[in-house]
Design a protein around this motif. Structure first.
Motif, mmCIF file in Angstrom:
data_model
loop_
_atom_site.group_PDB
_atom_site.id
_atom_site.type_symbol
_atom_site.label_atom_id
_atom_site.label_comp_id
_atom_site.label_asym_id
_atom_site.label_seq_id
_atom_site.Cartn_x
_atom_site.Cartn_y
_atom_site.Cartn_z
ATOM 1 N N ALA A 1 -12.642 -17.607 12.934
ATOM 2 C CA ALA A 1 -14.282 -16.798 11.490
ATOM 3 C C ALA A 1 -15.108 -16.985 11.925
ATOM 4 O O ALA A 1 -15.894 -16.407 12.522
ATOM 5 C CB ALA A 1 -13.654 -16.086 10.475
ATOM 6 N N TRP A 2 -15.084 -18.852 11.635
ATOM 7 C CA TRP A 2 -16.799 -19.237 11.892
ATOM 8 C C TRP A 2 -17.057 -19.427 13.214
ATOM 9 O O TRP A 2 -17.921 -18.660 13.705
ATOM 10 C CB TRP A 2 -16.260 -20.445 10.571
ATOM 11 C CG TRP A 2 -17.565 -21.357 10.670
ATOM 12 C CD1 TRP A 2 -18.440 -21.993 11.772
ATOM 13 C CD2 TRP A 2 -18.412 -21.259 10.044
ATOM 14 N NE1 TRP A 2 -19.904 -22.593 10.945
ATOM 15 C CE2 TRP A 2 -19.758 -21.856 10.009
ATOM 16 C CE3 TRP A 2 -19.075 -19.663 8.334
ATOM 17 C CZ2 TRP A 2 -21.054 -21.867 9.273
ATOM 18 C CZ3 TRP A 2 -20.133 -20.275 8.150
ATOM 19 C CH2 TRP A 2 -21.082 -20.497 8.033
ATOM 20 N N GLU A 3 -16.212 -19.603 14.149
ATOM 21 C CA GLU A 3 -16.527 -19.491 15.202
ATOM 22 C C GLU A 3 -16.789 -17.917 15.962
ATOM 23 O O GLU A 3 -18.013 -18.226 16.990
ATOM 24 C CB GLU A 3 -16.237 -20.475 16.694
ATOM 25 C CG GLU A 3 -15.132 -21.651 16.317
ATOM 26 C CD GLU A 3 -14.043 -22.721 16.545
ATOM 27 O OE1 GLU A 3 -13.692 -21.836 17.422
ATOM 28 O OE2 GLU A 3 -13.423 -23.644 16.251
ATOM 29 N N ALA A 4 -16.014 -17.273 15.643
ATOM 30 C CA ALA A 4 -16.593 -15.705 16.176
ATOM 31 C C ALA A 4 -17.980 -15.877 15.526
ATOM 32 O O ALA A 4 -18.851 -15.020 16.141
ATOM 33 C CB ALA A 4 -15.721 -14.779 15.849
ATOM 34 N N ASN A 5 -18.012 -15.518 14.616
ATOM 35 C CA ASN A 5 -20.096 -14.919 13.803
ATOM 36 C C ASN A 5 -19.718 -15.622 12.566
ATOM 37 O O ASN A 5 -19.403 -14.863 11.699
ATOM 38 C CB ASN A 5 -20.028 -13.791 13.995
ATOM 39 C CG ASN A 5 -21.568 -12.577 13.100
ATOM 40 O OD1 ASN A 5 -22.013 -13.784 12.861
ATOM 41 N ND2 ASN A 5 -21.647 -12.307 13.985
ATOM 42 N N PRO A 6 -20.653 -16.763 12.411
ATOM 43 C CA PRO A 6 -20.900 -17.694 11.055
ATOM 44 C C PRO A 6 -21.261 -16.778 9.712
ATOM 45 O O PRO A 6 -20.394 -16.490 8.346
ATOM 46 C CB PRO A 6 -21.463 -19.186 11.274
ATOM 47 C CG PRO A 6 -21.579 -18.645 13.039
ATOM 48 C CD PRO A 6 -21.134 -17.311 13.579
ATOM 49 N N LEU A 7 -22.151 -16.069 10.245
ATOM 50 C CA LEU A 7 -22.695 -15.165 9.293
ATOM 51 C C LEU A 7 -21.917 -13.470 8.706
ATOM 52 O O LEU A 7 -21.857 -13.399 7.617
ATOM 53 C CB LEU A 7 -23.957 -14.473 9.670
ATOM 54 C CG LEU A 7 -25.009 -13.614 8.460
ATOM 55 C CD1 LEU A 7 -25.281 -14.419 7.296
ATOM 56 C CD2 LEU A 7 -26.090 -13.333 9.405
ATOM 57 N N GLY A 8 -21.101 -13.556 9.714
ATOM 58 C CA GLY A 8 -19.783 -12.744 9.680
ATOM 59 C C GLY A 8 -18.681 -13.056 8.438
ATOM 60 O O GLY A 8 -18.740 -12.609 7.501
ATOM 61 N N THR A 9 -18.568 -14.497 8.826
ATOM 62 C CA THR A 9 -17.868 -15.020 8.134
ATOM 63 C C THR A 9 -18.201 -15.130 6.512
ATOM 64 O O THR A 9 -16.932 -14.670 5.659
ATOM 65 C CB THR A 9 -16.986 -16.583 8.635
ATOM 66 O OG1 THR A 9 -16.580 -16.474 9.411
ATOM 67 C CG2 THR A 9 -15.774 -16.814 7.508
ATOM 68 N N VAL A 10 -19.386 -15.473 6.428
ATOM 69 C CA VAL A 10 -19.693 -15.162 5.165
ATOM 70 C C VAL A 10 -19.727 -13.808 4.380
ATOM 71 O O VAL A 10 -19.551 -13.999 3.422
ATOM 72 C CB VAL A 10 -21.608 -15.813 5.249
ATOM 73 C CG1 VAL A 10 -22.022 -15.690 4.182
ATOM 74 C CG2 VAL A 10 -21.303 -18.024 5.838
ATOM 75 N N ALA A 11 -20.137 -13.003 5.193
ATOM 76 C CA ALA A 11 -19.718 -12.080 4.657
ATOM 77 C C ALA A 11 -19.387 -11.673 4.002
ATOM 78 O O ALA A 11 -18.401 -10.829 3.175
ATOM 79 C CB ALA A 11 -20.832 -10.546 5.882
ATOM 80 N N ALA A 12 -17.852 -11.597 5.228
ATOM 81 C CA ALA A 12 -16.553 -11.528 4.714
ATOM 82 C C ALA A 12 -15.525 -12.583 3.351
ATOM 83 O O ALA A 12 -15.396 -11.469 2.525
ATOM 84 C CB ALA A 12 -16.048 -11.781 5.851
ATOM 85 N N PHE A 13 -16.166 -13.283 2.946
ATOM 86 C CA PHE A 13 -16.330 -14.060 1.997
ATOM 87 C C PHE A 13 -16.442 -13.578 1.065
ATOM 88 O O PHE A 13 -16.283 -13.369 -0.051
ATOM 89 C CB PHE A 13 -15.937 -15.683 1.908
ATOM 90 C CG PHE A 13 -15.480 -16.068 3.191
ATOM 91 C CD1 PHE A 13 -14.427 -16.133 1.955
ATOM 92 C CD2 PHE A 13 -15.572 -17.141 3.488
ATOM 93 C CE1 PHE A 13 -13.396 -18.043 3.081
ATOM 94 C CE2 PHE A 13 -14.793 -18.494 4.859
ATOM 95 C CZ PHE A 13 -14.069 -17.827 3.986
ATOM 96 N N LEU A 14 -17.946 -12.545 1.211
ATOM 97 C CA LEU A 14 -18.531 -12.225 0.114
ATOM 98 C C LEU A 14 -18.287 -11.196 -0.052
ATOM 99 O O LEU A 14 -18.095 -10.204 -1.846
ATOM 100 C CB LEU A 14 -20.341 -11.806 0.391
ATOM 101 C CG LEU A 14 -20.826 -13.243 0.134
ATOM 102 C CD1 LEU A 14 -22.190 -12.968 0.222
ATOM 103 C CD2 LEU A 14 -21.700 -13.719 -1.091
ATOM 104 N N PHE A 15 -17.326 -10.123 0.521
ATOM 105 C CA PHE A 15 -16.426 -8.742 0.364
ATOM 106 C C PHE A 15 -15.761 -9.646 -0.530
ATOM 107 O O PHE A 15 -15.112 -8.238 -1.559
ATOM 108 C CB PHE A 15 -16.237 -7.561 1.534
ATOM 109 C CG PHE A 15 -17.615 -7.382 2.333
ATOM 110 C CD1 PHE A 15 -17.904 -6.214 1.303
ATOM 111 C CD2 PHE A 15 -18.294 -7.650 2.897
ATOM 112 C CE1 PHE A 15 -18.156 -5.184 1.971
ATOM 113 C CE2 PHE A 15 -19.158 -6.517 3.404
ATOM 114 C CZ PHE A 15 -19.093 -5.314 3.151
ATOM 115 N N ALA A 16 -14.862 -10.402 -0.015
ATOM 116 C CA ALA A 16 -13.457 -10.944 -0.823
ATOM 117 C C ALA A 16 -13.750 -10.960 -2.302
ATOM 118 O O ALA A 16 -13.059 -10.705 -3.053
ATOM 119 C CB ALA A 16 -12.677 -11.697 -0.217
#
Length: 143
Positions: A73-88
């Motif tokens: 996930a981090w390799e695909a889009n780091p900021l998107g990964t942070v957003a996904a963790f914040l949503f979780a």
């Protein structure tokens, strides 16, 4: 910055809405292969030009986070990964709030702190987009 702790309550608020959206989104990403079953799913800009858009990689991020592949996930889009963790995280907070009445702290930023946020966030978005562009167009430049 001020942090206020309200009394115990079960009022549905912004964090609860974000948590519900995150929970539904991650469950869909986990159990429904959206990118495979919807024929027009994908980035039109990337298909036409070869250049990624700002949101390129977010479907892969959601799928990989939902399957606990955090490195992918981090390799695909780091900021998107942070957003996904914040949503979780918001989903966990929503469950604690709505089921057990745990209060959600209210954070209030000063005008100066908001000014810092307004400067830092565009920089973070540009750096993330630069990473996505390099990752997709010039992967040989990454170590």
């Amino acid at each position: 910055m001020k942090v206020l702790i309200p009394p115990r309550n079960r009022r549905f608020g912004t964090v609860d809405a974000l948590g519900l959206a995150g929970l539904v989104g991650l469950l869909v990403a986990r159990y429904i292969p959206v990118a495979r079953i919807i024929p027009f799913w994908g980035c039109v800009l990337r298909e036409r030009t070869g250049w990624p858009c700002l949101g390129c990689g977010l479907t892969r991020v959601a799928d990989r986070v939902a399957h606990f592949n955090f490195v992918g996930a981090w390799e695909a889009n780091p900021l998107g990964t942070v957003a996904a963790f914040l949503f979780a995280l918001a989903a966990v907070v929503m469950v604690l709030h709505m089921v057990f009445g745990v209060p959600i702290p209210e954070v209030e930023l000063s005008p100066r702190e908001w000014g810092v946020v307004r400067v830092v966030m565009p920089v973070v978005i540009v750096v993330n987009y630069a990473y996505v562009v390099v990752k997709t167009r010039f992967p040989h430049l990454l170590l």
